[in-house]
Design an enzyme around this catalytic site. Structure first.
Site, mmCIF file in Angstrom:
data_model
loop_
_atom_site.group_PDB
_atom_site.id
_atom_site.type_symbol
_atom_site.label_atom_id
_atom_site.label_comp_id
_atom_site.label_asym_id
_atom_site.label_seq_id
_atom_site.Cartn_x
_atom_site.Cartn_y
_atom_site.Cartn_z
ATOM 1 C CB THR A 194 7.155 -6.229 -1.218
ATOM 2 O OG1 THR A 194 7.534 -5.050 -2.146
ATOM 3 C CG2 THR A 194 5.547 -6.024 -0.869
ATOM 4 N NE ARG A 236 8.453 1.945 -9.079
ATOM 5 C CZ ARG A 236 8.312 0.729 -8.181
ATOM 6 N NH1 ARG A 236 8.270 0.686 -6.694
ATOM 7 N NH2 ARG A 236 8.516 -0.506 -8.717
ATOM 8 N N GLY A 267 4.731 1.252 -7.384
ATOM 9 C CA GLY A 267 4.893 -0.282 -7.827
ATOM 10 C C GLY A 267 3.695 -0.916 -7.915
ATOM 11 C CG ASP A 268 4.274 -5.001 -7.921
ATOM 12 O OD1 ASP A 268 4.678 -4.351 -6.926
ATOM 13 O OD2 ASP A 268 4.242 -6.368 -8.048
HETATM 14 N N1 ASP Z 1 7.325 -4.843 -6.062
HETATM 15 C C1 ASP Z 1 7.639 -3.981 -5.189
HETATM 16 C C2 ASP Z 1 7.516 -2.578 -6.150
HETATM 17 O O1 ASP Z 1 7.732 -2.786 -7.359
HETATM 18 C C3 ASP Z 1 9.103 -4.133 -4.668
HETATM 19 C C4 ASP Z 1 9.670 -5.415 -4.263
HETATM 20 O O2 ASP Z 1 8.690 -6.238 -3.928
HETATM 21 O O3 ASP Z 1 10.912 -5.528 -4.425
HETATM 22 O O4 ASP Z 1 7.619 -1.609 -5.460
#
Ligand code: ASP
Length: 307
Positions: free
Chosen positions: A165, A193, A195-196
């Site tokens: 990210t 979905r 993510g965070d």
């Molecule tokens: N944190 C991101 C997510 O869960 C992915 C990542 O940072 O690799 O979507």
């Protein structure tokens, strides 16, 4: 002043530093840096040419937070626009909401005149076809996408090396602290979905009174632990930056069920300190730091904690 970004954000840091030096506020400065990352087809985890969901579509997530007001804006599962981070900013400035997803986010993006874009490029398509080829049975291939995606989800090998990210955290000349994130999320994710990265308090949080935090990798963990908000709250409770981050790492380590994997925590406090800790990474984790004592942004290695 300070700027902390993960390594994935490297192509945008010079822009953000230039803007911070010119007294542009932290939130606009980091957005302009992240836009360069989103538009860069060489980066396969943010914006254009990234790795898609199970249906081969790029559903992008992004958030911004202004630490002065604690207003935020976020978009999730957004398709067909070049700069999710700019749309997230407009959710904050133009609406009484903090987060929009899917069709509603796309309608809003059109209404504000955001640039439309086909983010699915060569890398997206090739990687997706190779992935499908390796996980689908001959029978499933015949009728795809009319299959139970649930059955496919269990099969992919952990694509951890592909995770990332971009996260930017900054404090500007006036003391304002801000965060922003942008991502294509977890490759081969189930459609819809989140993510965070678009979830304030999980993937990012900023409070100019104390500091800021932003996370990368396994969003499924930081959502459950409320990691970014925890770090800032631990600062408020009087812990040092290093103690606050370690406390949040321990909260993650305590998660024993569900999808658990690597997480990297990036954090700054309001006194110019910074800390990056990687929990259980499978390789070294780089980040970039800049403050006025440095001529240019410097690449450093995160502290690693393995359990
Ligand atoms: N944190 C991101 C997510 O869960 C992915 C990542 O940072 O690799 O979507």
């Amino acid at each position: 002043m300070i700027l902390l970004t993960n390594y994935e954000g490297r192509c945008g840091v010079y822009k953000t530093v230039e803007l911070l030096k010119n007294k542009v506020n932290a939130i606009r400065a980091i957005i302009e840096g992240i836009k360069l990352v989103e538009a860069n087809p060489e980066i396969h985890t943010v914006g254009a040419n990234s790795l898609p969901n199970l249906l081969g579509q790029l559903e992008l997530d992004s958030a911004v937070m202004d630490g002065n007001t604690r207003r935020s804006g976020a978009v999730g599962a957004l398709k067909g626009f070049k700069h999710p981070v700019e749309i997230a900013y407009h959710v904050m400035t133009d609406l009484e909401h903090e987060i929009l997803v899917g069709a509603g986010a796309e309608r809003f993006a059109k209404e504000i005149g955001a640039e439309k874009y086909i983010n699915e490029m060569e890398n997206t398509k090739t990687a997706w076809h190779e992935f499908l080829d390796s996980v689908l049975t001959e029978e499933q291939k015949q009728i795809f996408p009319n299959i139970r995606l649930l059955d496919v989800k269990a099969k992919p090998k952990d694509p951890d090396p592909l995770f990332d990210t971009t996260v930017y955290l900054a404090q500007d000349y006036s003391g304002r602290i801000a965060t922003a994130t942008s991502t294509s999320g977890w490759p081969w994710k189930y459609p819809g979905r989140l993510g965070d990265s678009p979830i304030i308090g999980a993937g990012s949080y900023a409070d100019s009174r104390y500091g800021a935090c932003a996370c990368t990798h396994t969003g499924e963990m930081t959502i459950r632990a409320g990691t970014a908000r925890s770090v800032v709250l631990y600062l408020k409770m009087g812990l040092t930056l290093s103690e606050a981050v370690h406390e949040a790492v321990m909260d993650l380590v305590d998660l024993k069920t569900g999808f658990t994997n690597a997480v990297t925590i990036h954090a700054i406090d309001n006194k110019g300190h910074y800390k990056v800790v990687a929990l259980n990474p499978n390789k070294e984790v780089k980040y970039l730091i800049w403050h006025p004592d440095l001529d240019e942004p410097k690449i450093k290695l995160a502290e690693i904690i393995t359990t």
